[in-house]
Scaffold this active site. Structure first.
Site, PDB file in Angstrom:
ATOM      1  N   SER B 159       0.843  -1.196   0.000  1.00 28.97           N
ATOM      2  CA  SER B 159       0.000   0.000   0.000  1.00 28.97           C
ATOM      3  C   SER B 159       0.882   1.251   0.000  1.00 28.97           C
ATOM      4  O   SER B 159       1.809   1.348  -0.813  1.00 28.97           O
ATOM      5  CB  SER B 159      -0.953  -0.053   1.200  1.00 28.97           C
ATOM      6  N   ASP B 318      -8.546  -6.761  -4.419  1.00 27.10           N
ATOM      7  CA  ASP B 318      -8.190  -5.435  -3.905  1.00 27.10           C
ATOM      8  C   ASP B 318      -8.847  -4.382  -4.798  1.00 27.10           C
ATOM      9  O   ASP B 318      -8.438  -4.189  -5.937  1.00 27.10           O
ATOM     10  CB  ASP B 318      -6.663  -5.293  -3.918  1.00 27.10           C
ATOM     11  N   HIS B 351      -7.814  -5.340  -0.105  1.00 29.58           N
ATOM     12  CA  HIS B 351      -6.553  -4.607   0.033  1.00 29.58           C
ATOM     13  C   HIS B 351      -5.710  -5.162   1.185  1.00 29.58           C
ATOM     14  O   HIS B 351      -4.487  -5.141   1.141  1.00 29.58           O
ATOM     15  CB  HIS B 351      -6.873  -3.127   0.268  1.00 29.58           C
TER      16      HIS B 351
END
Lengths: 374, 374
Positions: B159, B318, B351
């Protein structure tokens, strides 16, 4: 926008309209166990009811919608679905008598949180009961009674309005001949409920709401969040992308990106007028809607009672209620041998697609309604 | 969770650890125009730096993460990526010297909004500068200097942490041999920025924040919303579905559905400890990250300066940073003739997948790192 168009891209074909009001004396036993001893519904009509009273279409609204579906008020405000209603339009007022109604619990004139509670002489506010899609169908039936309409030619709506069309076909199956269920779902997913819950918590935790004042901060956040789910990622990318307000990074918390400006504007506008207790109730009506629940989760079993024919439509980029959610309804109907037409429409506009004029989409609705016998 | 694991599914292999602290005397010129006259970074290490100082991996954290990547504190708290670090694990401490660091502007010990502003003798709070991914790379380089590390064997993160790994390869290309960029994006989309903006507005409009107090309501809403975007729709459906807290509808605003309980719990927990000014800055760092911006939007042109080899991984469910966003980076690198390994990993966890142990995912990371020469 899910219920409120900001401006019509096409001039109204319906012309001047004004709302009317129905006072219902009958008590209404709500799903939440409360009893409403009479209530009022504000509504609008377009076109003329025929002698056989066989040409009426009820248009149901979504989260923030209302009875002003089409036409223009003296103040210039145009109905939220004006682009689909009028002489020669898909909901053809030469042929049909169209009725829009503000849902019970709403904030546009029908009995709701901003009405006076006869038991106290004060505004209901947060004490107004929870209302459900079932309650709305029951109350809307009084409007049909008022006109002497035994059966609607069609009940139609998008999003939460589509859920009402579906519920009509299940709850009062003899009173609806066609159900047009657009951009809807047979029930909310956990993710759908999650978004509603964040919006509710924004309102419920706003100190102004707790103190009995207008929770503008909470409403603003709820609407900003809602808007993200009404648009598609692609559409946001096309419309805003990473476009900067000032052409360069300012490194602060004022608007940097145009998308921020858009969301703040939408949030501010909505917060200035919408009733928070209505918003809370509309999201709960969405959460609770689940006709298969009384049939062990078997949607086909739940839909079997319907006598209506169905038109179901979904939009390719709608990620709030994806086409897969519409297909659940289609598959259940097909399984039952019921009559259903299904359209999956390519549109970049996400969930809001149902409100936006599109030749193919409108042609499909027009073609379907042309086949409706009167 | 995006940075903070709640509990490790596997017992820590690293054992007891404790944080350390680096005082940097050099001034740091930030991207926002401010100057930090010295700062502190809190960090942790696992494994042993070899004599050639060629075996060091920097692990960068995401939105709410920190330096406690692996191992266990005396209070029992286990690092957020413990499952991937340790003897015999993908980030093998027999072979590598792993470094975790809390980002500047964080709230876990590095200089940030809760530090004392030397100019005033008071907490920085909302006066702390905006920090960017570029600033983090610059400050993290001082940590490499401290250890005498000329070049990291690898910089790695998921991320926002993956964005740091990418930025390292561009900003200090001679100092990173491998960049592992996981569940990341070369820039945020309008929708990504929109979600961040709603979270920021929840905090900025919280009357407690305006009054200089801890905006627990705003942080709670921000975290609830964040959680929706960290999970996948499918995973939420599997984990919560429409499961009711009390087995039946209660028709009120207390928890009805388990998903509501989960979100409230996550929000409450986060709001009780996270620093709002850090949260605001982490979301801005995400928004601003866009290495192609200085190259007319041409990502390949932006990446050409990199000397690192790349491992890029994305997860099927995601929807915050879809595999398509990772492929943008892969395609740009391939276009440049740069070396990149790309994995698109089937995972139901949205995610958050990058934080969750998965045999295939971990085997890919292990295989990649085994080929890294020391």
């Amino acid at each position: 926008m899910a219920g409120v168009a900001e401006s019509s891209e096409i001039a109204t074909a319906v012309g001047s309209v004004s709302p009317q009001r129905l006072k219902v004396g009958d008590a209404l036993a709500l799903q939440d166990g409360n009893m409403l001893n009479g209530y009022e519904l504000v509504y609008e009509t377009y076109g003329t009811l025929n002698a056989a009273k066989s040409n009426a279409i009820l248009v149901c609204h979504a989260l923030s919608g209302h009875h002003h579906v089409a036409g223009e008020y003296a103040d210039g405000s145009i109905g939220w679905w004006d682009n689909i209603v009028g002489p020669g339009r898909p909901l053809d007022t030469h042929r049909f008598f169209i009725v829009g109604v503000n849902n019970l619990g709403g904030c546009h004139g029908s009995t709701g949180p901003s009405s006076i509670n006869p038991a106290t002489g004060k505004e209901w506010g947060a004490d107004f009961p929870i209302v459900t899609v079932e309650d709305w169908v029951e109350s809307q039936a009084r409007l049909a009674d008022h006109f002497g309409i035994d059966a609607w030619a069609a009940v139609m709506g998008g999003s939460l309005g589509g859920m009402q069309a579906l519920q009509w076909s299940l709850q009062l199956p003899e009173r609806v001949r066609h159900a047009l269920v657009i951009a809807a779902s047979p029930k909310l997913s956990a993710e759908n409920i999650a978004f509603n819950e964040v919006a509710r918590q924004a309102i419920l935790s706003d100190p102004d709401y707790v103190a009995g004042r207008r929770p503008e901060r909470g409403l603003r956040l709820a609407r900003m969040l809602g808007h993200i789910t009404y648009l598609s990622d692609d559409q946001m990318a096309d419309k805003f992308g990473r476009r900067l307000r000032h052409g360069e990074y300012r490194y602060g918390f004022d608007v940097e990106f145009e998308i921020e400006s858009y969301l703040r504007h939408q949030g501010d506008k909505f917060a200035s007028w919408f009733n928070a207790d209505t918003y809370l109730r509309m999201t709960k009506a969405l959460d609770y809607f689940d006709p298969a629940r009384h049939h062990g989760g078997d949607l086909a079993a739940a839909l079997r009672v319907a006598r209506a024919k169905f038109f179901i439509a979904a939009f390719s980029t709608d990620w709030r209620f994806t086409p897969a959610r519409s297909r659940e309804m289609v598959n259940a109907l097909v399984k039952n041998g019921q009559t259903v037409a299904y359209a999956e429409i390519d549109s970049p506009h996400g969930h809001d697609s149902f409100l936006i004029p599109d030749d193919y989409y409108h042609a499909l609705v027009a073609a379907y309604l042309q086949r409706v016998t009167l």
